[in-house]
Write an enzyme that holds these catalytic residues in place. Structure first.
Site, mmCIF file in Angstrom:
data_model
loop_
_atom_site.group_PDB
_atom_site.id
_atom_site.type_symbol
_atom_site.label_atom_id
_atom_site.label_comp_id
_atom_site.label_asym_id
_atom_site.label_seq_id
_atom_site.Cartn_x
_atom_site.Cartn_y
_atom_site.Cartn_z
ATOM 1 N N GLY A 71 -3.016 5.459 0.204
ATOM 2 C CA GLY A 71 -3.647 6.154 1.327
ATOM 3 C C GLY A 71 -4.652 5.295 2.070
ATOM 4 O O GLY A 71 -5.214 5.717 3.079
ATOM 5 N N LYS A 73 3.682 9.467 -2.107
ATOM 6 C CA LYS A 73 3.520 9.320 -3.564
ATOM 7 C C LYS A 73 2.130 9.847 -3.906
ATOM 8 O O LYS A 73 1.185 9.057 -4.057
ATOM 9 C CB LYS A 73 3.606 7.831 -3.959
ATOM 10 N N GLY A 85 7.660 -0.695 8.927
ATOM 11 C CA GLY A 85 8.314 0.319 8.100
ATOM 12 C C GLY A 85 8.613 1.628 8.795
ATOM 13 O O GLY A 85 9.615 2.277 8.514
ATOM 14 N N GLU A 101 4.878 7.544 9.738
ATOM 15 C CA GLU A 101 4.822 6.496 8.714
ATOM 16 C C GLU A 101 6.043 6.570 7.805
ATOM 17 O O GLU A 101 6.690 7.612 7.705
ATOM 18 C CB GLU A 101 3.557 6.677 7.865
ATOM 19 N N ASP A 102 6.323 5.466 7.155
ATOM 20 C CA ASP A 102 7.401 5.466 6.179
ATOM 21 C C ASP A 102 6.954 6.075 4.850
ATOM 22 O O ASP A 102 7.629 6.926 4.296
ATOM 23 C CB ASP A 102 7.963 4.042 5.968
ATOM 24 N N PHE A 141 8.736 2.148 -6.868
ATOM 25 C CA PHE A 141 8.773 1.293 -5.689
ATOM 26 C C PHE A 141 10.119 1.460 -5.004
ATOM 27 O O PHE A 141 11.170 1.207 -5.588
ATOM 28 C CB PHE A 141 8.528 -0.176 -6.034
ATOM 29 N N ARG A 143 15.089 -3.103 4.494
ATOM 30 C CA ARG A 143 14.634 -2.061 5.426
ATOM 31 C C ARG A 143 15.833 -1.318 6.021
ATOM 32 O O ARG A 143 15.758 -0.165 6.378
ATOM 33 C CB ARG A 143 13.836 -2.681 6.578
ATOM 34 N N ASP A 172 1.002 5.691 0.031
ATOM 35 C CA ASP A 172 0.877 5.285 -1.361
ATOM 36 C C ASP A 172 -0.582 5.517 -1.780
ATOM 37 O O ASP A 172 -0.961 6.644 -2.061
ATOM 38 C CB ASP A 172 1.314 3.812 -1.418
ATOM 39 N N THR A 223 -4.355 2.521 3.919
ATOM 40 C CA THR A 223 -3.955 2.132 5.270
ATOM 41 C C THR A 223 -4.173 3.288 6.245
ATOM 42 O O THR A 223 -4.818 3.134 7.287
ATOM 43 C CB THR A 223 -2.460 1.745 5.301
ATOM 44 N N LEU A 224 -3.646 4.458 5.896
ATOM 45 C CA LEU A 224 -3.717 5.621 6.781
ATOM 46 C C LEU A 224 -5.132 6.157 6.902
ATOM 47 O O LEU A 224 -5.532 6.605 7.975
ATOM 48 C CB LEU A 224 -2.782 6.713 6.283
HETATM 49 P P1 IMP Z 1 -1.138 2.500 1.180
HETATM 50 O O1 IMP Z 1 -2.220 1.931 2.032
HETATM 51 O O2 IMP Z 1 -1.301 2.111 -0.263
HETATM 52 O O3 IMP Z 1 -0.964 3.991 1.336
HETATM 53 O O4 IMP Z 1 0.199 1.767 1.589
HETATM 54 C C1 IMP Z 1 1.018 2.208 2.566
HETATM 55 C C2 IMP Z 1 2.022 1.125 2.933
HETATM 56 O O5 IMP Z 1 2.395 0.337 1.799
HETATM 57 C C3 IMP Z 1 3.295 1.738 3.430
HETATM 58 O O6 IMP Z 1 3.253 1.990 4.799
HETATM 59 C C4 IMP Z 1 4.317 0.681 3.041
HETATM 60 O O7 IMP Z 1 4.400 -0.307 4.039
HETATM 61 C C5 IMP Z 1 3.767 0.079 1.778
HETATM 62 N N1 IMP Z 1 4.356 0.690 0.572
HETATM 63 C C6 IMP Z 1 3.768 1.522 -0.301
HETATM 64 N N2 IMP Z 1 4.597 1.909 -1.272
HETATM 65 C C7 IMP Z 1 5.780 1.318 -1.003
HETATM 66 C C8 IMP Z 1 7.085 1.347 -1.648
HETATM 67 O O8 IMP Z 1 7.340 2.013 -2.674
HETATM 68 N N3 IMP Z 1 8.041 0.597 -1.047
HETATM 69 C C9 IMP Z 1 7.849 -0.137 0.074
HETATM 70 N N4 IMP Z 1 6.646 -0.176 0.715
HETATM 71 C C10 IMP Z 1 5.633 0.538 0.173
HETATM 72 MG MG MG Z 2 4.078 1.346 6.465
#
Ligand code: IMP
Ligand code: MG
Length: 179
Positions: free
Chosen positions: A108, A134, A45, A102-103, A155, A168, A106, A110-111
């Site tokens: 958080g 978000k 992403g 990062e793209d 989303f 993408r 959400d 992953t980060l």
């Molecule tokens: P987190 O660990 O929930 O913060 O997820 C982060 C990852 O989830 C992002 O890097 C995206 O790859 C994916 N993601 C979260 N929200 C969206 C969305 O609205 N559209 C597409 N990918 C998303």
């Molecule tokens: Mg990502």
């Protein structure tokens, strides 16, 4: 979800994304003057925004790139909280000024995990730039240094973000509306 029909509505135009990337590029160039920015892209992403952002960094601030790939999702729409390294960085981080690109942030999860792991590799500095945030979805704390746009809990696809690996490549940011 995937068997239902849906359409995509534009939320942020490609011109707005370009304008914001240029603004962030200027700010980041100021903040890193006299340093080398080691940009880390979280695949897949982050790759679209990283190339856009890095092109907006002043030519007197050198940029190096590295890539990593993690899996954090059980399915397309919901974080599992499990983060696994699928592809690690090629280069060590010790002593470098690292900027993770990062793209979208959400929950958080992953980060939060990833930044902890990268910090343990002793970079000189570690910052985070995300195209989208978000904030209302946050479950794990993440310090974001540079944000393109804060959006509500929708989303989104485009500018690197996917739905079932598709869209993408859209030059704008669109919302997936399920019919
Ligand atoms: P987190 O660990 O929930 O913060 O997820 C982060 C990852 O989830 C992002 O890097 C995206 O790859 C994916 N993601 C979260 N929200 C969206 C969305 O609205 N559209 C597409 N990918 C998303
Ligand atoms: Mg990502």
């Amino acid at each position: 979800m995937s068997e239902g029909t849906y359409h995509i509505e534009q939320m942020i135009s490609s011109e707005e994304v370009d304008r914001r990337a240029a603004e962030l590029g200027r700010r980041i160039s100021e903040d890193y003057r006299g340093r080398v920015i080691h940009m880390i892209c979280v695949l897949k992403g982050g790759v679209y925004f990283m190339t856009k952002l890095s092109s907006c960094i002043s030519e007197d601030v050198p940029v190096t790139l590295d890539f990593m790939s993690v899996s954090s999702y059980g399915d397309e729409l919901k974080s599992t909280g499990v983060v696994r390294i699928l592809k690690d960085l090629d280069q060590p981080l010790a002593g470098r000024d690292v900027l993770v690109v990062e793209d979208i942030i959400d929950s958080g999860r992953t980060l939060h995990y990833l930044l902890g792991m990268l910090r343990a590799r002793n970079p000189r500095s570690l910052k985070l730039c995300t195209l989208l945030d978000k904030p209302e979805r946050r479950e794990m704390e993440v310090k974001v240094d540079y944000t393109g746009f804060e959006i509500e809990d929708r989303f989104v696809v485009g500018c690197g973000m996917d739905f079932e690996q598709k869209y993408r490549n859209l030059p704008y940011i669109g919302v997936v509306e399920f019919d």
